[in-house]
Design an enzyme around this catalytic site. Structure first.
Site, short mmCIF file in Angstrom:
data_model
loop_
_atom_site.label_atom_id
_atom_site.label_comp_id
_atom_site.label_asym_id
_atom_site.label_seq_id
_atom_site.Cartn_x
_atom_site.Cartn_y
_atom_site.Cartn_z
N HIS A 93 55.15 -5.76 -37.67
CA HIS A 93 56.09 -7.13 -37.40
C HIS A 93 55.26 -8.52 -38.04
O HIS A 93 56.01 -9.39 -37.69
CB HIS A 93 56.10 -7.58 -35.61
CG HIS A 93 56.95 -6.73 -34.82
ND1 HIS A 93 58.35 -7.03 -34.58
CD2 HIS A 93 56.57 -5.53 -34.18
CE1 HIS A 93 58.94 -6.15 -34.03
NE2 HIS A 93 58.08 -5.13 -33.46
N LYS B 71 56.26 -21.53 -39.32
CA LYS B 71 57.41 -21.74 -39.01
C LYS B 71 57.78 -23.15 -39.78
O LYS B 71 59.03 -23.47 -39.73
CB LYS B 71 58.08 -21.43 -37.73
CG LYS B 71 57.83 -19.98 -37.30
CD LYS B 71 58.19 -19.89 -35.94
CE LYS B 71 57.83 -18.52 -35.43
NZ LYS B 71 59.06 -17.68 -35.43
N THR C 232 64.85 -13.60 -35.38
CA THR C 232 66.20 -13.04 -34.99
C THR C 232 66.93 -14.17 -34.30
O THR C 232 68.14 -13.94 -34.24
CB THR C 232 65.79 -11.88 -33.51
OG1 THR C 232 64.76 -12.67 -32.60
CG2 THR C 232 65.41 -10.69 -34.06
C1 LIG Z 1 65.39 -15.27 -30.10
C2 LIG Z 1 64.24 -15.73 -29.56
C3 LIG Z 1 63.23 -15.90 -30.22
C4 LIG Z 1 63.01 -15.76 -31.70
O1 LIG Z 1 63.37 -16.69 -32.56
P1 LIG Z 1 62.91 -16.80 -33.98
O2 LIG Z 1 63.66 -18.04 -34.40
O3 LIG Z 1 63.39 -15.57 -34.67
O4 LIG Z 1 61.37 -16.85 -34.23
C5 LIG Z 1 61.90 -16.55 -29.57
N1 LIG Z 1 62.11 -16.87 -28.34
C6 LIG Z 1 63.13 -16.83 -27.62
C7 LIG Z 1 63.40 -17.31 -26.30
C8 LIG Z 1 64.44 -16.20 -27.97
O5 LIG Z 1 65.43 -16.17 -27.49
#
Ligand SMILES: *Cc1c(COP(=O)(O)O)cnc(C)c1O
Length: 822
Positions: free
Chosen positions: A366, A563, A665
């Site tokens: 990951h 990020k 995601t």
């Molecule tokens: C989808 C999700 C993430 C992942 O977000 P990314 O932008 O891909 O880092 C993290 N936390 C929560 C609560 C989510 O629903």
């Protein structure tokens, strides 16, 4: 078979209509009569009534599992970020109408009741939410897959903001009980720690090893149902809770040391007490390794016990009939532990045990961040898990012998690929252990897998190219579209029917409507209503008022330097600077929302949270920004808040340093809900842009190769000096505009931005980012164009369903087929 069917009928007849069941649980399970009942009791009564219906299908699915001879998959993960279950179960069992009716007689709304449920926050972020989406898709596809995890007493901490800073509070999510779990004490397993190993003469007359003098503890399973979508399948997530072996240690008790006996019980229970709140960074704590081994040993024993019950001690076909998917290296102890169980507990020889183990383990990587790669010190390993260390050494010896044979004399290679990192303090490299022990190694987006093959795992890729494969992540459209965006769901159903709920590629049918003015109007109305819902939520939780005519620009995810929430803040400061200089011609009103948790020990990330809040205070309080700019930090970002945020978002910020975000995601959830992406060529953004079309994506910044090149001669100070707009942004930041009464607090951040060795090269991408933001703002003013782009993003989001991802795991790694209902 006949027997079972008639038995089921009888059981199901026990359940009355949902409104009666709700009432019965209210009165007899929770002891409340009709007057003065709060929402919480309604939640519990309704959830229990729904749970009973889920349980009925669950029994049938379990029975099918037990009787099938098909290969089964066990998804091992230290994290499952499930969020709430009531709405999910109501939706998947098609009970919405009857649930609403049941509540109607009390004059309460389903939404209000559902809001009472605590999020099951047993995960940090993307990795844990992926595991939850995967379980949903496995149940939807009726695949024989069970999840295995830890039942943390305390999940992801609650984030509060005090004076702009993050303050953590414990998440005691089980305080009011958990309606969605069933304890199964009959399947309790014993887990060993510490002690030593010894050689002895086995009954077979051969020398064998055993692990003795151990401190044992118990793993007690709690099962949670994972309902499939309107298909009668209910899969299982089994979560382990740690317990002491005896309620009281008799010896201590009898010697009058009652308190010590109780303390020992507490020590055992510590293992499942708390989720480690680190995302994308390693944690070298002993308790964390204990958690990992605890999960792995309990789960493997569970699978072996089920095998022995069905097949006796014949393990010939065990490897063909089972597959263990390891969610990152957190469960990597599975490799030596399965070897140990097969050899020490079931009497197999090394070669037979290795053939089985290496044919049923599969590993998902990951991260490309070196600081997130797990390594455990040999010293800790030998103290805590001496028998496992012995086995790891032997795996390594045999592996290195193979490498040596293929590459005689290449000692540098041997040192590079060894499972043991030598040095003053030798460590075990858990990623390498996972690769050597698995038949499949996958990355989570096309770019990520390529970078693994040519970088981090190059040596292993050369040895075993056939092990490496890509499985681009996905998210479940049942939670991230249907459930969280009912207005859009209804518009989709009215326009293209319902097939997209189980086949997201059907969203393509929307594309022909992209230029249809009447459809665009409906589309925009849905977005506006979702923006209003989000704005109300933002106001309630932050006090900041969002203008509904503004573009809603959102970045929610864990706070991490890679990020680049900082880059986002720099852009907001730039907009503020333009406003202050009166340069507001053609400026699109903008509301910027940022949310996410920082790991409690991650100082820089916590400082970024403080900066966002300070900039927000200054910007929002300045009358000059009225109607043009707002910034808010959303506290305690979690699954249930993302369910409100992603439908109301118009611009999705996916701005990581290229080559650092494995997939992402959140980007997919936003795309489905019609947000446009502003992003770098990183992780799944690349595939999002390919599917959406280049013209429907706001691209900026260096690509992964460009970042590597740029670092060689990176000179942020010259970039700042040469670009007047960027210079002014830095002047505002460094001049103390946002920390008037707290001098110097952001120096660490500004120094980082100006550092030629800044890993995240934010300043290198800032000009390009500002320009892409300007273009996004300009595009927004052409609402017809924007709506067209928005519709096309949703229309082309089909690839990002976790149903597609899981179908690929099933076909290309697991080799499993659906178990159809009889
Ligand atoms: C989808 C999700 C993430 C992942 O977000 P990314 O932008 O891909 O880092 C993290 N936390 C929560 C609560 C989510 O629903």
């Amino acid at each position: 078979m006949l027997d079972q069917t008639s038995h089921d009928k009888e059981t199901f007849d026990v359940l009355a209509p949902l409104n009666q069941e709700h009432r019965r649980h209210l009165m007899y399970t929770f002891g409340h009569d009709e007057s003065d009942i709060g929402s919480n009791y309604h939640y519990r009564a309704l959830a229990t009534a729904v749970r009973d219906r889920v349980t009925h299908h669950w029994r049938n699915t379990r029975h099918q599992f037990a009787t099938t001879d098909q290969r089964r998959v066990h998804y091992f993960s230290l994290e499952f970020l499930l969020g709430r279950s009531l709405n999910n179960a109501v939706q998947n069992l098609d009970l919405e109408e009857s649930a609403r009716n049941a509540l109607h007689q009390y004059g309460v709304q389903l939404e209000e009741i559902a809001d009472e449920e605590q999020d099951a926050g047993l995960g940090n972020g993307g990795l844990g939410r992926l595991a939850a989406c995967f379980l949903d898709s496995c149940a939807n596809l009726q695949l024989p897959v069970a999840g295995y995890g830890i039942r943390y007493e305390f999940g992801m901490f609650h984030q509060m903001i005090e004076n702009g800073r993050q303050v953590e509070a414990p998440d005691h999510w089980l305080r009011d009980g958990n309606i969605w779990e069933i304890e199964r004490p009959e399947d309790t397993r014993t887990i060993k720690f510490y002690g030593r190993t010894e050689r002895y003469m086995a009954d077979s007359g051969k020398m064998a090893s055993r692990w003795v003098g151990t401190h044992d503890m118990l793993a007690v399973p709690y099962d949670m149902p994972i309902p499939g979508y309107k298909n009668q399948t209910v899969n299982t997530l089994r979560l382990w809770k740690a317990a002491a072996t005896d309620e009281f240690n008799l010896e201590e008790f009898n010697s009058g040391n009652y308190p010590d006996a109780v303390v020992q019980k507490n020590n055992a229970e510590q293992i499942s007490m708390v989720l480690y709140p680190n995302d994308a960074s390693e944690n070298g704590k002993e308790l964390r390794l204990k958690q990992q081994y605890f999960l792995v040993s309990a789960s493997l024993q569970d699978v072996l016990a089920a095998w022995v019950e069905q097949h006796g001690e014949d393990f010939t076909h065990f490897g063909e009939k089972n597959c263990f998917q390891l969610n990152d290296t957190h469960p990597a102890c599975s490799v030596p532990e399965l070897m140990r169980l097969l050899m020490d507990e079931h009497g197999l020889e090394w070669d037979a045990a290795w053939k089985i183990t290496s044919s049923c383990m599969a590993y998902t990587n990951h991260t490309l961040l070196p600081e997130a790669l797990e390594r455990w010190s040999v010293a800790l390993f030998s103290r805590l898990l001496p028998r496992l260390l012995e086995i790891i050494y032997e795996i390594n010896e045999r592996f290195l012998a193979l490498v040596k044979e293929a590459h005689p004399g290449d000692t540098a290679l041997l040192r590079r690929v060894s499972l043991v990192e030598e040095g003053h303090q030798p460590h075990i490299r858990m990623a390498y252990l996972s690769i050597v022990g698995s038949f499949s190694v996958n990355g989570v987006a096309a770019l990520h897998t390529e970078l693994l093959k040519e970088g981090l795992f190059l040596d292993f890729y050369k040895i075993w190219p056939e092990k490496f494969n890509n499985k681009t992540n996905g998210v479940t459209q049942r939670r991230w579209l249907s459930h969280c965006n009912p207005l859009l769901r209804d518009l989709l159903i009215e326009t293209i029917g319902t097939e997209w709920e189980c086949d997201l590629m059907q969203m393509e049918k929307l594309a022909p409507y992209a230029d249809d003015a009447a459809f665009q109007k409906k589309w925009a109305d849905v977005k506006l209503a979702n923006k209003q819902r989000l704005a109300a939520h933002v106001l309630k939780h932050t006090g900041v008022e969002f203008m509904e005519n503004a573009i809603f620009d959102v970045q929610v995810k864990r706070i991490h330097e890679y990020k680049r929430q900082l880059l986002n803040v720099l852009h907001v400061i730039h907009l503020y600077d333009r406003i202050k200089r009166g340069e507001t011609k053609d400026m699109t009103p903008r509301c910027v929302l940022i949310g996410g948790k920082a790991a409690p020990g991650y100082h820089v990330a916590k400082l970024i949270v403080k900066l966002i809040n300070n900039v927000a205070s200054v910007v929002n309080a300045d009358p000059a920004t009225k109607g043009l700019l707002r910034l808010a930090f959303f506290p305690n970002y979690r699954v249930s808040t993302m369910e409100i945020i992603c439908p109301g978002t118009e611009l999705s910020e996916q701005i990581s340093t290229a080559g650092k975000e494995a997939s992402g995601t959140g980007n997919m959830k936003f795309m489905m809900n019609g947000a446009l992406t502003i992003g770098t060529l990183d992780g799944a953004n690349i595939e999002i842009r390919e599917k959406a079309g280049d013209e429907n994506f706001f691209l900026f910044g260096l690509d992964a190769q460009g970042v590597v090149e740029a670092r060689k001669s990176y000179d942020p100070n010259t970039i700042i000096a040469d670009d007047p707009e960027i210079r002014r942004v830095m002047e505002l930041l460094e001049g103390g505009t946002f920390n008037m009464n707290e001098p110097g607090i952001f120096d660490l951040l500004t120094q980082g931005l100006r550092n030629p060795h800044d890993q995240w090269v934010s300043i290198a991408d800032l000009r390009s980012y500002i320009d892409a933001q300007t273009e996004a703002g300009a595009t927004y003013r052409d609402q017809a164009k924007w709506n067209r782009m928005s519709i096309l993003n949703s229309a082309h989001s089909g690839w990002f369903s976790s149903d597609r991802t899981i179908q690929q795991y099933a076909d290309e790694i697991w080799g499993v087929k659906p178990l159809r209902n009889v």
